[in-house]
Design an enzyme around this catalytic site. Sequence first.
Site, PDB file in Angstrom:
ATOM      1  N   SER A  80     -43.357  -8.383 -29.639  1.00  0.00           N
ATOM      2  CA  SER A  80     -42.525  -9.496 -30.073  1.00  0.00           C
ATOM      3  C   SER A  80     -41.232  -9.428 -29.266  1.00  0.00           C
ATOM      4  O   SER A  80     -41.258  -9.371 -28.035  1.00  0.00           O
ATOM      5  CB  SER A  80     -42.266  -9.399 -31.587  1.00  0.00           C
ATOM      6  OG  SER A  80     -41.396 -10.416 -32.036  1.00  0.00           O
ATOM      7  N   TYR A 122     -38.555 -20.041 -28.212  1.00  0.00           N
ATOM      8  CA  TYR A 122     -39.000 -18.692 -27.837  1.00  0.00           C
ATOM      9  C   TYR A 122     -38.941 -17.750 -29.031  1.00  0.00           C
ATOM     10  O   TYR A 122     -39.914 -17.038 -29.312  1.00  0.00           O
ATOM     11  CB  TYR A 122     -38.135 -18.147 -26.698  1.00  0.00           C
ATOM     12  CG  TYR A 122     -38.411 -16.687 -26.406  1.00  0.00           C
ATOM     13  CD1 TYR A 122     -39.558 -16.303 -25.716  1.00  0.00           C
ATOM     14  CD2 TYR A 122     -37.533 -15.692 -26.841  1.00  0.00           C
ATOM     15  CE1 TYR A 122     -39.826 -14.965 -25.470  1.00  0.00           C
ATOM     16  CE2 TYR A 122     -37.789 -14.354 -26.600  1.00  0.00           C
ATOM     17  CZ  TYR A 122     -38.941 -13.996 -25.908  1.00  0.00           C
ATOM     18  OH  TYR A 122     -39.197 -12.669 -25.677  1.00  0.00           O
ATOM     19  N   LYS A 144     -41.944 -15.566 -31.245  1.00  0.00           N
ATOM     20  CA  LYS A 144     -41.923 -14.136 -31.512  1.00  0.00           C
ATOM     21  C   LYS A 144     -41.864 -13.836 -33.012  1.00  0.00           C
ATOM     22  O   LYS A 144     -42.352 -12.797 -33.460  1.00  0.00           O
ATOM     23  CB  LYS A 144     -40.750 -13.489 -30.770  1.00  0.00           C
ATOM     24  CG  LYS A 144     -40.890 -13.553 -29.253  1.00  0.00           C
ATOM     25  CD  LYS A 144     -42.200 -12.929 -28.782  1.00  0.00           C
ATOM     26  CE  LYS A 144     -42.316 -12.837 -27.274  1.00  0.00           C
ATOM     27  NZ  LYS A 144     -43.545 -12.149 -26.838  1.00  0.00           N
ATOM     28  N   THR A 186     -35.740  -5.464 -16.844  1.00  0.00           N
ATOM     29  CA  THR A 186     -36.920  -5.948 -16.129  1.00  0.00           C
ATOM     30  C   THR A 186     -36.581  -7.289 -15.500  1.00  0.00           C
ATOM     31  O   THR A 186     -35.425  -7.736 -15.544  1.00  0.00           O
ATOM     32  CB  THR A 186     -38.106  -6.128 -17.104  1.00  0.00           C
ATOM     33  OG1 THR A 186     -37.818  -7.230 -17.989  1.00  0.00           O
ATOM     34  CG2 THR A 186     -38.348  -4.859 -17.920  1.00  0.00           C
TER      35      THR A 186
END
Length: 279
Positions: A136, A151, A155, A186
């Site tokens: 999630s 978004y 989740k 990331t």
Amino acid sequence: METKKVWFVTGASKGLGFELVKKLLSEGFYVAATSRNVDSLISAISETSAYFLPLNVNITDNNDVKSAIEKTVQHFGKIDVIVNNAGYGQLGTLEELTDEEARANYEVNVFGSLNVIRNAMPYLREQKSGNIFNISSIGGYSGNFPGWGIYCSTKFAVAGFTEALAEEARLFGVHATVVYPGYFRTDFLNKDSVRTPANSIKAYESARHSESAHLNEINGNQPNDPEKAAEALIAMSKEQNPPVHFLLGIETQEFLSNKIDAITKDAKAWESLTVSTGI
């Protein structure tokens, strides 16, 4: 000697998924990894081998996912750990995003994971063991980010169906865990990864500020190491009784506390009206 488990990881060409696959292979696990572009997996990690199976998969296509699961079992003889990691960030306020933009985010982030669960559970249920990690986001626990509503709602959905799955799968010795990652360094927030609204509305100043902050300030400065996230997931997979809810990353405890405080404050402030409905 411990028999190394077979992992099935979606969204493995970048981000947390990529780091997890690399770590798993370095520790001798068997790994099936999916991507929309299998060539990127092959060039970055390896060709198909006794330990690694790169798969080109459209996560939103149930038949494609079913085939990938079958190929994994055929290649390794079993499947033990599922990591539903495939997903992407969609920016934009609820008014800005079109029906198509919103549905596309749900297709990948929600229905893609459901496709994997639907097709993996028969194997896990039959062998009466296994782990399912549904990735999630801390935004799937606390959704008060302007411009991230769709978004975050995807989740939240992941968290909701994982709670139900944990109860459904428990009878068969299968563990389900929803993972709430915080900010990890990331490429998730790179401009070529996160999607912005096709038609933005200037009046939403807070959303534009949030968008700019995430893309230009937070991106590249996230406080968490994705390699350590991979280590944490591997460690969790070895636990006999893993939790249903797993916060991952520094600062996530702060989001937890703030959400609990906010709900508690509202509940106390409106308690008289809350209980006014009794017969």
